[in-house]
Write a protein that holds these residues in place. Structure first.
Motif, PDB file in Angstrom:
ATOM      1  N   GLY A   6     -23.532  71.465  11.301  1.00  0.00           N
ATOM      2  CA  GLY A   6     -24.352  71.166  10.137  1.00  0.00           C
ATOM      3  C   GLY A   6     -24.652  69.685  10.061  1.00  0.00           C
ATOM      4  O   GLY A   6     -24.521  68.949  11.048  1.00  0.00           O
ATOM      5  N   GLU A   7     -25.034  69.258   8.876  1.00  0.00           N
ATOM      6  CA  GLU A   7     -25.534  67.884   8.702  1.00  0.00           C
ATOM      7  C   GLU A   7     -24.419  66.898   8.344  1.00  0.00           C
ATOM      8  O   GLU A   7     -24.082  66.010   9.115  1.00  0.00           O
ATOM      9  CB  GLU A   7     -26.604  67.930   7.608  1.00  0.00           C
ATOM     10  CG  GLU A   7     -27.177  66.600   7.248  1.00  0.00           C
ATOM     11  CD  GLU A   7     -28.295  66.737   6.202  1.00  0.00           C
ATOM     12  OE1 GLU A   7     -28.960  67.788   6.165  1.00  0.00           O
ATOM     13  OE2 GLU A   7     -28.487  65.793   5.436  1.00  0.00           O
ATOM     14  N   ALA A   8     -23.857  67.075   7.170  1.00  0.00           N
ATOM     15  CA  ALA A   8     -22.859  66.123   6.673  1.00  0.00           C
ATOM     16  C   ALA A   8     -22.090  66.795   5.545  1.00  0.00           C
ATOM     17  O   ALA A   8     -22.608  67.716   4.912  1.00  0.00           O
ATOM     18  CB  ALA A   8     -23.540  64.867   6.143  1.00  0.00           C
ATOM     19  N   PRO A   9     -20.853  66.354   5.292  1.00  0.00           N
ATOM     20  CA  PRO A   9     -20.113  66.945   4.176  1.00  0.00           C
ATOM     21  C   PRO A   9     -20.830  66.699   2.850  1.00  0.00           C
ATOM     22  O   PRO A   9     -21.447  65.653   2.670  1.00  0.00           O
ATOM     23  CB  PRO A   9     -18.777  66.188   4.190  1.00  0.00           C
ATOM     24  CG  PRO A   9     -18.731  65.420   5.459  1.00  0.00           C
ATOM     25  CD  PRO A   9     -20.124  65.280   5.968  1.00  0.00           C
ATOM     26  N   GLY A  10     -20.767  67.671   1.956  1.00  0.00           N
ATOM     27  CA  GLY A  10     -21.196  67.457   0.577  1.00  0.00           C
ATOM     28  C   GLY A  10     -19.998  66.994  -0.235  1.00  0.00           C
ATOM     29  O   GLY A  10     -18.939  66.675   0.334  1.00  0.00           O
ATOM     30  N   GLU A  13     -16.884  69.225   0.224  1.00  0.00           N
ATOM     31  CA  GLU A  13     -16.360  69.087   1.585  1.00  0.00           C
ATOM     32  C   GLU A  13     -15.629  67.754   1.732  1.00  0.00           C
ATOM     33  O   GLU A  13     -14.570  67.671   2.348  1.00  0.00           O
ATOM     34  CB  GLU A  13     -17.505  69.165   2.608  1.00  0.00           C
ATOM     35  CG  GLU A  13     -18.087  70.548   2.818  1.00  0.00           C
ATOM     36  CD  GLU A  13     -19.066  70.971   1.735  1.00  0.00           C
ATOM     37  OE1 GLU A  13     -19.483  70.107   0.935  1.00  0.00           O
ATOM     38  OE2 GLU A  13     -19.420  72.168   1.690  1.00  0.00           O
ATOM     39  N   PRO A  19     -15.384  71.193   6.461  1.00  0.00           N
ATOM     40  CA  PRO A  19     -16.832  71.416   6.409  1.00  0.00           C
ATOM     41  C   PRO A  19     -17.202  72.729   5.725  1.00  0.00           C
ATOM     42  O   PRO A  19     -16.428  73.700   5.768  1.00  0.00           O
ATOM     43  CB  PRO A  19     -17.241  71.451   7.886  1.00  0.00           C
ATOM     44  CG  PRO A  19     -16.019  71.872   8.611  1.00  0.00           C
ATOM     45  CD  PRO A  19     -14.843  71.386   7.808  1.00  0.00           C
ATOM     46  N   PHE A  20     -18.344  72.761   5.103  1.00  0.00           N
ATOM     47  CA  PHE A  20     -18.932  73.988   4.559  1.00  0.00           C
ATOM     48  C   PHE A  20     -17.965  74.797   3.675  1.00  0.00           C
ATOM     49  O   PHE A  20     -17.689  75.965   3.954  1.00  0.00           O
ATOM     50  CB  PHE A  20     -19.486  74.869   5.692  1.00  0.00           C
ATOM     51  CG  PHE A  20     -20.824  74.397   6.195  1.00  0.00           C
ATOM     52  CD1 PHE A  20     -21.975  74.632   5.463  1.00  0.00           C
ATOM     53  CD2 PHE A  20     -20.928  73.698   7.389  1.00  0.00           C
ATOM     54  CE1 PHE A  20     -23.222  74.188   5.910  1.00  0.00           C
ATOM     55  CE2 PHE A  20     -22.162  73.246   7.846  1.00  0.00           C
ATOM     56  CZ  PHE A  20     -23.305  73.502   7.105  1.00  0.00           C
ATOM     57  N   ASN A  46     -19.841  68.913  11.622  1.00  0.00           N
ATOM     58  CA  ASN A  46     -21.042  68.272  11.097  1.00  0.00           C
ATOM     59  C   ASN A  46     -21.432  67.101  11.989  1.00  0.00           C
ATOM     60  O   ASN A  46     -20.597  66.549  12.713  1.00  0.00           O
ATOM     61  CB  ASN A  46     -20.782  67.731   9.682  1.00  0.00           C
ATOM     62  CG  ASN A  46     -20.833  68.815   8.623  1.00  0.00           C
ATOM     63  OD1 ASN A  46     -21.789  69.569   8.546  1.00  0.00           O
ATOM     64  ND2 ASN A  46     -19.782  68.901   7.811  1.00  0.00           N
ATOM     65  N   HIS A 122     -30.759  75.863   7.525  1.00  0.00           N
ATOM     66  CA  HIS A 122     -29.516  75.452   6.872  1.00  0.00           C
ATOM     67  C   HIS A 122     -29.234  76.406   5.708  1.00  0.00           C
ATOM     68  O   HIS A 122     -30.163  76.758   4.958  1.00  0.00           O
ATOM     69  CB  HIS A 122     -29.670  74.011   6.356  1.00  0.00           C
ATOM     70  CG  HIS A 122     -28.371  73.387   5.977  1.00  0.00           C
ATOM     71  ND1 HIS A 122     -27.675  73.757   4.861  1.00  0.00           N
ATOM     72  CD2 HIS A 122     -27.637  72.428   6.586  1.00  0.00           C
ATOM     73  CE1 HIS A 122     -26.563  73.033   4.789  1.00  0.00           C
ATOM     74  NE2 HIS A 122     -26.511  72.229   5.820  1.00  0.00           N
TER      75      HIS A 122
END
Ligand code: URA
Length: 152
Positions: A6-10, A13, A19-20, A46, A122
């Motif tokens: 994926g892209e980056a932790p939110g 996360e 992650p995710f 990520n 995504h």
């Protein structure tokens, strides 16, 4: 066999160091379950290893700093297939700026080992645009077929 990128932790996360695990992660879990995979049996990573401020898109310098970590993860995991979710990850791994709609639905190959790589939407985008889930389902089946053909 499966490496998901994926892209980056939110925020969630980043807090949990995994992650995710937020809302998009719940959908990712469901997508995996739909093809008979469990989160415990795949490796999720990520492009960026920490959350960009306000969840903005990663800057090129940030990607450059983090990419060696992902590359090492790929070396260690030796996945049979990389499933890339979303444009940011796809653009950085495939060195292209083609939209996900153009990159999905076919098999790409990554790195020296030419690891098969499939791009899909995504899960955060799918939460906003559920009509695209059907295409994502087709991408997951494609990924599954690629692994099955490789005897995995
Ligand atoms: N979105 C991502 O791209 N990665 C995460 O880990 C969570 C949300």
């Amino acid at each position: 066999d499966w490496l998901i990128v994926g892209e980056a932790p939110g925020a969630e996360e980043d807090r949990r160091g995994e992650p995710f695990v937020g809302r998009a992660g719940t959908l990712l879990d469901e997508m995996l379950r739909a093809i008979g995979q469990r989160r415990e049996d795949v490796f999720i990573a990520n492009i960026l290893k920490c959350r960009p401020p306000e969840n903005r898109d990663p800057h090129a310098a940030e990607v450059e700093q983090c990419l060696p970590f992902l590359q090492r993860q790929i070396e260690l995991v030796q996945p049979g297939l990389i499933l890339v979710v979303g444009g940011v990850a796809a653009h950085n791994l495939l060195n292209t700026d083609e939209p996900v709609g153009k990159l999905r639905g076919r098999v790409h190959y990554y790195g020296e080992r030419q690891i098969p790589l499939v791009v899909t939407y995504h899960p955060a985008y799918l939460l906003r645009s559920p009509a695209q889930k059907r295409k994502s389902w087709a991408d997951l089946l494609l990924a599954q077929d690629v692994l099955a053909a490789a005897g995995a």
